[in-house]
Design an enzyme around this catalytic site. Structure first.
Site, PDB file in Angstrom:
ATOM      1  N   ARG A   1       0.541   7.763  -2.419  1.00  0.00           N
ATOM      2  CA  ARG A   1       1.099   8.755  -1.492  1.00  0.00           C
ATOM      3  C   ARG A   1       2.604   8.946  -1.708  1.00  0.00           C
ATOM      4  O   ARG A   1       3.143  10.030  -1.572  1.00  0.00           O
ATOM      5  CB  ARG A   1       0.791   8.367  -0.045  1.00  0.00           C
ATOM      6  CG  ARG A   1      -0.604   8.801   0.377  1.00  0.00           C
ATOM      7  CD  ARG A   1      -1.081   8.096   1.594  1.00  0.00           C
ATOM      8  NE  ARG A   1      -1.424   6.711   1.279  1.00  0.00           N
ATOM      9  CZ  ARG A   1      -1.627   5.769   2.169  1.00  0.00           C
ATOM     10  NH1 ARG A   1      -1.499   6.058   3.463  1.00  0.00           N
ATOM     11  NH2 ARG A   1      -1.946   4.555   1.796  1.00  0.00           N
ATOM     12  N   TRP A   2       3.273   7.850  -2.067  1.00  0.00           N
ATOM     13  CA  TRP A   2       4.706   7.940  -2.395  1.00  0.00           C
ATOM     14  C   TRP A   2       4.888   8.897  -3.571  1.00  0.00           C
ATOM     15  O   TRP A   2       5.776   9.760  -3.563  1.00  0.00           O
ATOM     16  CB  TRP A   2       5.239   6.546  -2.746  1.00  0.00           C
ATOM     17  CG  TRP A   2       6.680   6.522  -3.157  1.00  0.00           C
ATOM     18  CD1 TRP A   2       7.768   6.382  -2.338  1.00  0.00           C
ATOM     19  CD2 TRP A   2       7.193   6.658  -4.505  1.00  0.00           C
ATOM     20  NE1 TRP A   2       8.924   6.421  -3.086  1.00  0.00           N
ATOM     21  CE2 TRP A   2       8.590   6.586  -4.414  1.00  0.00           C
ATOM     22  CE3 TRP A   2       6.603   6.830  -5.753  1.00  0.00           C
ATOM     23  CZ2 TRP A   2       9.420   6.672  -5.536  1.00  0.00           C
ATOM     24  CZ3 TRP A   2       7.417   6.918  -6.875  1.00  0.00           C
ATOM     25  CH2 TRP A   2       8.812   6.842  -6.756  1.00  0.00           C
TER      26      TRP A   2
ATOM     27  N   ARG B   1       1.863  -4.951   6.165  1.00  0.00           N
ATOM     28  CA  ARG B   1       1.133  -3.917   5.408  1.00  0.00           C
ATOM     29  C   ARG B   1       1.901  -2.612   5.497  1.00  0.00           C
ATOM     30  O   ARG B   1       2.236  -2.153   6.601  1.00  0.00           O
ATOM     31  CB  ARG B   1      -0.295  -3.711   5.921  1.00  0.00           C
ATOM     32  CG  ARG B   1      -1.016  -2.634   5.100  1.00  0.00           C
ATOM     33  CD  ARG B   1      -2.481  -2.520   5.351  1.00  0.00           C
ATOM     34  NE  ARG B   1      -3.063  -1.585   4.375  1.00  0.00           N
ATOM     35  CZ  ARG B   1      -4.326  -1.605   3.978  1.00  0.00           C
ATOM     36  NH1 ARG B   1      -5.155  -2.484   4.458  1.00  0.00           N
ATOM     37  NH2 ARG B   1      -4.763  -0.730   3.102  1.00  0.00           N
TER      38      ARG B   1
ATOM     39  N   ARG C   1     -11.480   2.544  -9.239  1.00  0.00           N
ATOM     40  CA  ARG C   1     -10.547   3.660  -9.483  1.00  0.00           C
ATOM     41  C   ARG C   1     -10.759   4.225 -10.894  1.00  0.00           C
ATOM     42  O   ARG C   1     -11.346   3.564 -11.738  1.00  0.00           O
ATOM     43  CB  ARG C   1      -9.120   3.159  -9.320  1.00  0.00           C
ATOM     44  CG  ARG C   1      -8.866   2.750  -7.898  1.00  0.00           C
ATOM     45  CD  ARG C   1      -7.421   2.462  -7.647  1.00  0.00           C
ATOM     46  NE  ARG C   1      -7.262   2.181  -6.238  1.00  0.00           N
ATOM     47  CZ  ARG C   1      -6.150   2.368  -5.550  1.00  0.00           C
ATOM     48  NH1 ARG C   1      -5.077   2.809  -6.153  1.00  0.00           N
ATOM     49  NH2 ARG C   1      -6.105   2.099  -4.267  1.00  0.00           N
TER      50      ARG C   1
ATOM     51  N   HIS D   1       2.791   3.634  -9.113  1.00  0.00           N
ATOM     52  CA  HIS D   1       2.521   2.211  -9.333  1.00  0.00           C
ATOM     53  C   HIS D   1       3.705   1.523 -10.018  1.00  0.00           C
ATOM     54  O   HIS D   1       4.016   0.377  -9.728  1.00  0.00           O
ATOM     55  CB  HIS D   1       1.247   2.027 -10.160  1.00  0.00           C
ATOM     56  CG  HIS D   1       0.000   2.383  -9.395  1.00  0.00           C
ATOM     57  ND1 HIS D   1      -0.227   1.927  -8.100  1.00  0.00           N
ATOM     58  CD2 HIS D   1      -1.073   3.146  -9.709  1.00  0.00           C
ATOM     59  CE1 HIS D   1      -1.389   2.405  -7.676  1.00  0.00           C
ATOM     60  NE2 HIS D   1      -1.912   3.149  -8.628  1.00  0.00           N
TER      61      HIS D   1
ATOM     62  N   LEU E   1      10.725 -20.258  -4.270  1.00  0.00           N
ATOM     63  CA  LEU E   1       9.558 -19.571  -3.692  1.00  0.00           C
ATOM     64  C   LEU E   1       8.274 -19.905  -4.456  1.00  0.00           C
ATOM     65  O   LEU E   1       8.263 -19.928  -5.685  1.00  0.00           O
ATOM     66  CB  LEU E   1       9.812 -18.060  -3.763  1.00  0.00           C
ATOM     67  CG  LEU E   1       8.671 -17.154  -3.274  1.00  0.00           C
ATOM     68  CD1 LEU E   1       8.506 -17.285  -1.763  1.00  0.00           C
ATOM     69  CD2 LEU E   1       8.943 -15.696  -3.663  1.00  0.00           C
TER      70      LEU E   1
ATOM     71  N   GLU F   1     -12.098  -4.341  -5.217  1.00  0.00           N
ATOM     72  CA  GLU F   1     -12.565  -2.948  -5.082  1.00  0.00           C
ATOM     73  C   GLU F   1     -11.787  -1.988  -5.995  1.00  0.00           C
ATOM     74  O   GLU F   1     -12.237  -0.876  -6.275  1.00  0.00           O
ATOM     75  CB  GLU F   1     -12.417  -2.473  -3.627  1.00  0.00           C
ATOM     76  CG  GLU F   1     -13.456  -3.004  -2.667  1.00  0.00           C
ATOM     77  CD  GLU F   1     -13.303  -4.501  -2.383  1.00  0.00           C
ATOM     78  OE1 GLU F   1     -12.148  -4.978  -2.252  1.00  0.00           O
ATOM     79  OE2 GLU F   1     -14.327  -5.208  -2.335  1.00  0.00           O
TER      80      GLU F   1
ATOM     81  N   ASP G   1       0.836  -1.207   0.000  1.00  0.00           N
ATOM     82  CA  ASP G   1       0.000   0.000   0.000  1.00  0.00           C
ATOM     83  C   ASP G   1       0.874   1.261   0.000  1.00  0.00           C
ATOM     84  O   ASP G   1       1.978   1.252   0.554  1.00  0.00           O
ATOM     85  CB  ASP G   1      -0.904  -0.027   1.249  1.00  0.00           C
ATOM     86  CG  ASP G   1      -2.057   0.948   1.136  1.00  0.00           C
ATOM     87  OD1 ASP G   1      -2.247   1.540   0.059  1.00  0.00           O
ATOM     88  OD2 ASP G   1      -2.774   1.123   2.138  1.00  0.00           O
ATOM     89  N   GLY G   2       0.336   2.326  -0.598  1.00  0.00           N
ATOM     90  CA  GLY G   2       0.993   3.637  -0.492  1.00  0.00           C
ATOM     91  C   GLY G   2       1.694   4.105  -1.754  1.00  0.00           C
ATOM     92  O   GLY G   2       2.460   5.079  -1.716  1.00  0.00           O
ATOM     93  N   ASN G   3       1.450   3.454  -2.896  1.00  0.00           N
ATOM     94  CA  ASN G   3       2.083   3.904  -4.149  1.00  0.00           C
ATOM     95  C   ASN G   3       1.669   5.341  -4.473  1.00  0.00           C
ATOM     96  O   ASN G   3       2.493   6.155  -4.899  1.00  0.00           O
ATOM     97  CB  ASN G   3       1.653   3.021  -5.326  1.00  0.00           C
ATOM     98  CG  ASN G   3       2.143   1.601  -5.199  1.00  0.00           C
ATOM     99  OD1 ASN G   3       3.021   1.309  -4.408  1.00  0.00           O
ATOM    100  ND2 ASN G   3       1.575   0.707  -5.994  1.00  0.00           N
TER     101      ASN G   3
ATOM    102  N   LEU H   1      -7.159  -4.903   7.288  1.00  0.00           N
ATOM    103  CA  LEU H   1      -6.890  -6.031   6.383  1.00  0.00           C
ATOM    104  C   LEU H   1      -7.429  -5.799   4.973  1.00  0.00           C
ATOM    105  O   LEU H   1      -6.997  -6.464   4.028  1.00  0.00           O
ATOM    106  CB  LEU H   1      -7.494  -7.329   6.940  1.00  0.00           C
ATOM    107  CG  LEU H   1      -6.887  -7.821   8.253  1.00  0.00           C
ATOM    108  CD1 LEU H   1      -7.549  -9.127   8.665  1.00  0.00           C
ATOM    109  CD2 LEU H   1      -5.374  -8.035   8.124  1.00  0.00           C
TER     110      LEU H   1
HETATM  111  C1  FPP Z   1      -1.807   0.554  -3.297  1.00  0.00           C
HETATM  112  O1  FPP Z   1      -1.355   1.836  -3.495  1.00  0.00           O
HETATM  113  C2  FPP Z   1      -1.408  -0.302  -4.363  1.00  0.00           C
HETATM  114  C3  FPP Z   1      -2.232  -0.830  -5.311  1.00  0.00           C
HETATM  115  C4  FPP Z   1      -3.667  -0.571  -5.394  1.00  0.00           C
HETATM  116  C5  FPP Z   1      -1.714  -1.689  -6.336  1.00  0.00           C
HETATM  117  C6  FPP Z   1      -0.539  -2.528  -5.949  1.00  0.00           C
HETATM  118  C7  FPP Z   1       0.217  -2.762  -7.141  1.00  0.00           C
HETATM  119  C8  FPP Z   1       1.553  -2.758  -7.247  1.00  0.00           C
HETATM  120  C9  FPP Z   1       2.461  -2.635  -6.109  1.00  0.00           C
HETATM  121  C10 FPP Z   1       2.202  -2.903  -8.544  1.00  0.00           C
HETATM  122  C11 FPP Z   1       1.413  -3.629  -9.549  1.00  0.00           C
HETATM  123  C12 FPP Z   1       2.042  -4.883  -9.885  1.00  0.00           C
HETATM  124  C13 FPP Z   1       1.463  -5.748 -10.713  1.00  0.00           C
HETATM  125  C14 FPP Z   1       2.149  -7.018 -11.020  1.00  0.00           C
HETATM  126  C15 FPP Z   1       0.140  -5.464 -11.291  1.00  0.00           C
HETATM  127  P1  FPP Z   1      -2.427   2.989  -3.548  1.00  0.00           P
HETATM  128  O2  FPP Z   1      -2.603   3.394  -4.961  1.00  0.00           O
HETATM  129  O3  FPP Z   1      -3.668   2.563  -2.844  1.00  0.00           O
HETATM  130  O4  FPP Z   1      -1.689   4.087  -2.741  1.00  0.00           O
HETATM  131  P2  FPP Z   1      -2.344   5.268  -1.894  1.00  0.00           P
HETATM  132  O5  FPP Z   1      -3.228   4.609  -0.845  1.00  0.00           O
HETATM  133  O6  FPP Z   1      -1.181   5.962  -1.315  1.00  0.00           O
HETATM  134  O7  FPP Z   1      -3.125   6.096  -2.867  1.00  0.00           O
END
Ligand code: FPP
Length: 241
Positions: free
Chosen positions: A25-26, A189, A72, A38, A132, A68, A21-23, A196
């Site tokens: 916000r990063w 997480r 987006r 992402h 793995l 869910e 989580d957090g792509n 969760l």
């Molecule tokens: C949450 O960040 C992340 C996701 C919804 C997607 C997770 C996906 C990846 C890490 C990469 C994708 C990889 C593949 C193989 C498809 P967010 O967008 O909810 O972040 P935020 O809560 O900060 O907005």
């Protein structure tokens, strides 16, 4: 912070689950677009799973796209599906060099047909790998998984393949997407959210939970060692005294 040196290598978690989580916000923190976030998240998935494999952990399950997440904006969903296509293509291509067995969990029928085909190819060419066992959750929701498994059990009841008295926890486990593999020992997480979010609801019943403030693209190997170290300090209980 504890490091690699502090880890007890004889007691690694057998199965690590991760909510990445957090792509977004990063990206915001670095004045970048959400899609760049992402992409960075996807790159980090590669880095961290490689390391988890190298450490000798047997199973990992990562939450890449939830039931869910379709809500987006279309552009973001399309971008995530594009990243998924790239991921599948790359790993099909590299499969010979890697010792990772991949399984996709979640309802795949709603994914584009070309993606479904690539998934089958990747699962097939990695099925005998001994390193793995990586499960990637795509269009996955814990409740949806339970609904689908109950439908399958219902169908088998109607077809006399199971009888009502046979249904127990072990049988239910066999109908889940995660059939045949042990439950996670450790759930990580990132990004400071402490919930969760419909991930592995059945399987996390006795799992140790670890939450970190780090955004997923910043979650490093050292953060992984710290999570494993903290896990090793816990006294696992499984309901017993
Ligand atoms: C949450 O960040 C992340 C996701 C919804 C997607 C997770 C996906 C990846 C890490 C990469 C994708 C990889 C593949 C193989 C498809 P967010 O967008 O909810 O972040 P935020 O809560 O900060 O907005």
């Amino acid at each position: 912070m504890n490091t690699k040196r502090d880890i007890d290598w004889d007691h690694l978690p057998n199965h690590i689950a991760i909510i990445m989580d957090g792509n977004g916000r990063w990206a915001q923190k670095h004045n970048k677009s959400r899609t760049e976030g992402h992409r960075a998240g996807s790159d980090n998935l590669e880095t961290i799973t490689k390391e988890i494999n190298r450490l000798g952990v047997s199973y990992a399950t990562v939450y890449a796209f939830s039931t869910e997440n379709w809500k987006r904006p279309k552009g973001e969903v399309d971008f995530l599906m594009g990243l998924l296509r790239q991921y599948l293509k790359k790993h099909i291509h590299q499969a010979k060099k890697e010792n990772v067995k991949v399984r996709i969990i979640g309802e795949r029928k709603q994914l584009a047909e070309d993606i479904q085909k690539q998934i089958l190819i990747l699962e097939d060419i990695t099925k005998d790998k001994t390193g793995l066992f990586l499960q990637i959750a795509l269009n996955y929701g814990g409740r949806d998984e339970l609904v689908r498994s109950m439908q399958k059990i219902g169908q088998d009841l109607l077809n006399n393949k199971v009888v009502l008295d046979d249904i127990n926890e072990e049988i239910i486990q066999k109908y889940l997407d995660t059939a045949e593999i042990p439950d996670p020992d450790l759930l990580i997480r990132t990004s400071g959210e402490i919930r969760l979010s419909n991930f592995l609801l059945w399987q996390l019943a006795y799992t140790e939970l670890y939450f970190t403030e780090k955004y997923w693209p910043d979650f490093s190997m050292d953060d992984l060692y710290e999570a494993i170290y903290q896990f090793q300090q816990r006294k696992r209980r499984f309901g017993a005294i």
